[in-house]
Design an enzyme around this catalytic site. Structure first.
Site: not given
Length: 217
Positions: A195, A175-176
């Site tokens: 999600q 995740l960035e």
């Protein structure tokens, strides 16, 4: 008698033939649109469960059993935040944007523990995180990672570029993360942080085997 004139029976046969022809055209067009829509669409929660049962989608966690019922929503599945992060080092040296550039050269690895249960990111600061769950999608599907509205409303961006889960991949999702607010934000492992929406593809893709096939920080 004029040979060009058709009898009543002939006209009736012609009428039914034309009607039947039109009906077949209508059914063919309807079938075409139905087939088109069935090949490319967003999977509902019910369809996600079916795909998991068929082995087309896999959600696993090496450390614990995944409670799918608590993660699957109306048309998506939640993923939880892991305990490993990478923060960018305070360095003014320019980063060359080239194929060979390695993000690990400009970040430091941080692993949270009971003594340090959260990671705080300052306003307008970014970091890399990773999901606890590993996601698998078959060659006829792909996934899109999205943030959750409740966290977006306090300024948390879960990704600012790469939200595409390639067909055939099986990996945790990096995740960035970006803090767009004017307040420090604290990230806690185990929270439902994002999600995934799953979509059907037209045809089958080639299994992804690129640089980040086995995602890690």
């Amino acid at each position: 008698m004029n040979v060009t004139m058709l009898s009543f029976d002939s006209k009736l046969v012609l009428f039914f033939s034309f009607t039947t022809f039109c009906l077949w055209i209508f059914l063919a067009i309807k079938s075409l649109f139905k087939k088109k829509n069935s090949n490319g669409c967003v999977l509902t929660g019910k369809e996600i469960k079916k795909a998991i049962t068929k082995g087309q989608i896999g959600i696993t966690n090496k450390k614990k059993t995944v409670d799918l019922n608590s993660l699957i929503g109306c048309a998506s599945i939640d993923l939880t935040l892991g305990s490993v992060f990478r923060k960018y080092t305070k360095n003014t040296k320019p980063i060359e944007i080239r194929e060979k550039t390695n993000y690990q050269d400009f970040t430091e690895l941080i692993e949270l523990s009971k003594k340090k249960p959260y990671l705080e990111i300052a306003p307008h600061e970014s970091c890399l995180g990773i999901t606890q769950e590993s996601v698998y999608v078959s060659k006829n599907l792909f996934g899109l990672i999205s943030g959750r509205s409740r966290f977006a409303r306090v300024g948390l961006f879960i990704h600012f570029c790469a939200n595409f889960i390639q067909p055939g991949i099986e990996a945790q999702q990096v995740l960035e993360i970006f803090n767009a607010s004017n307040h420090p934000l604290r990230l806690y492992p185990g929270e439902k942080i994002c999600q995934v929406v799953f979509l059907k593809m037209f045809g089958e893709g080639v299994n992804y085997n690129g640089k980040f096939f086995k995602q890690k920080l």
